[in-house]
Design a protein around this motif. Structure first.
Motif: not given
Length: 400
Positions: A159-160, A302-303, A314-316, A321-322
């Motif tokens: 996902p990330m 994700l940084i 950013l976390s899942r 989120r997209s």
């Protein structure tokens, strides 16, 4: 245990919730004792989109029968030869909808060709095949046959990773400048191929695994990940492929510099002789206004760093989120997802594409790595081999 408030909209739609049927799956390879075959089967089952009904699990009758019995595959659909399987399945009213290829690399091309020419959809483990000529022929055959063709570059299913792709496409980083990928493992630090280890033995044999070793096995993942997230095309590359273990016939370490079209620069460092490293994959992308970092060891995060601002993690499960990341997420925030799930995302994406074809829809855009993406990976491997052979010179990817 409290999981917080979870909306039903956050739960992926599975087969029980749909009006389409479960797809019939065949497999070539992946019999008893095969690691990757088990991963593919688990991924196919996770969202209840497939049922394994046929296969060639071994050329040895006893092993084939034992594998089929364990996997509950009917005896009449247990084959010893992939050509026989393709021919007999093509004659059935309940023929398989797709075949999974999880064999040593040298068999990918002939198996995929046999099934594609009979109109079967293909799910092929990476790399697509062992030579650029084979890759391009296979892409042409798949296009002519009109089949769905997925190459399981599985890290694109996280996902990330999909969130990173969406962020880059949104322009939040500005014009891209640098793409850096590293992938380190330790499993070939010693001469494992001489100890009877099945995976190491065929991967270390150029006749079975191809002329490249590390750069094809994990360098291909690094290259594909860079392509997937950045969207950049390679202009040229400069590669050094090393073999550190005495007597080994293929490279076990690779470092590649890349010039991308449009001016961005990149690098890939891949090693299978790095003691202490298990599956250390990391990608960093930097643009005019910001950067992104994703690490496999912390795959749910994700940084994002915008120049002049504090970095964001950013976390899942985070808000905003997209769509691509949200649809690839199964579990609530705080419950880790991983290797099986990223494979399963590809399988679900392929199921959507196959189901759309069965329903007469032809305008579905693939969300998974296609045969054309597989060709790009082989172009990278081919150029890396040629660059190294010629003394590490800048080398362009061969055009058709």
């Amino acid at each position: 245990m409290s999981m917080g408030k979870v909306s039903t909209l956050d739960i992926p739609v599975t087969a029980e919730m749909r009006d389409d049927r479960v797809l019939r799956l065949g497999m070539v390879g992946g019999g008893l004792g095969a690691f990757i075959g088990g991963v593919h089967r688990a991924a196919a089952r996770l969202d209840n989109r497939y049922e394994l009904v046929a296969g060639v699990f071994s050329e040895i009758h006893e092993e084939a029968v034992a594998s089929a019995r364990l996997l509950r595959v009917p005896t009449e659909r247990t084959y010893l030869d992939y050509n026989e399987m393709a021919e007999r399945e093509a004659e059935r009213a309940d023929r398989i909808d797709a075949v999974v290829i999880v064999t040593p690399n040298y068999l990918h091309y002939p198996i995929a060709e046999a099934f594609a020419r009979r109109g079967f959809n293909i799910i092929c483990d990476k790399p697509l095949c062992t030579t650029l000529e084979e890759a391009r022929k296979l892409a042409a055959i798949a296009r002519e046959a009109g089949v769905v063709f997925c190459v399981t570059q599985n890290y694109t299913g996280y996902p990330m990773v999909r969130e990173a792709r969406a962020l880059v496409a949104s322009g939040v980083l500005g014009k891209l400048r640098t793409v850096k990928v590293s992938y380190a493992q330790e499993w070939l630090t010693t001469s494992l191929e001489t100890s009877g280890h099945r995976q190491a033995k065929w991967r270390g044999d150029p006749a079975l695994g191809g002329m490249a070793g590390c750069v094809a096995d994990i360098g291909s993942h690094a290259f594909n990940l860079a392509q997937f997230i950045s969207g950049l095309d390679v202009e040229s590359l400069c590669a050094e492929l090393c073999t550190f273990v005495e007597g080994r016939l293929v490279d076990d370490h690779a470092q590649v510099m890349i010039r991308y079209n449009g001016g961005a620069r990149g690098s890939i460092w891949a090693s299978q002789v790095a003691p202490g490293e298990e599956q250390n994959l990391e990608i960093s992308i930097y643009g005019e206004r910001g950067g992104l970092v994703w690490r496999h060891e912390t795959a749910d995060r994700l940084i994002l760093s915008i120049y002049g601002e504090r970095p964001q993690i950013l976390s899942r499960g985070s808000a905003g989120r997209s769509e691509a990341a949200a649809r690839s997420t199964r579990l609530p925030a705080g419950l880790p997802e991983g290797y099986f799930e990223c494979f399963a995302n590809l399988y679900s994406d392929v199921a959507e594409a196959i189901t759309a074809r069965l329903q007469g829809k032809s305008d579905v855009v693939p969300k998974f790595p296609t045969v054309d993406d597989g060709v790009k990976v082989i172009e990278f491997i081919d150029a890396s081999i040629r660059s190294n052979r010629d003394g590490g010179v800048w080398t362009t990817l061969r055009s058709e």
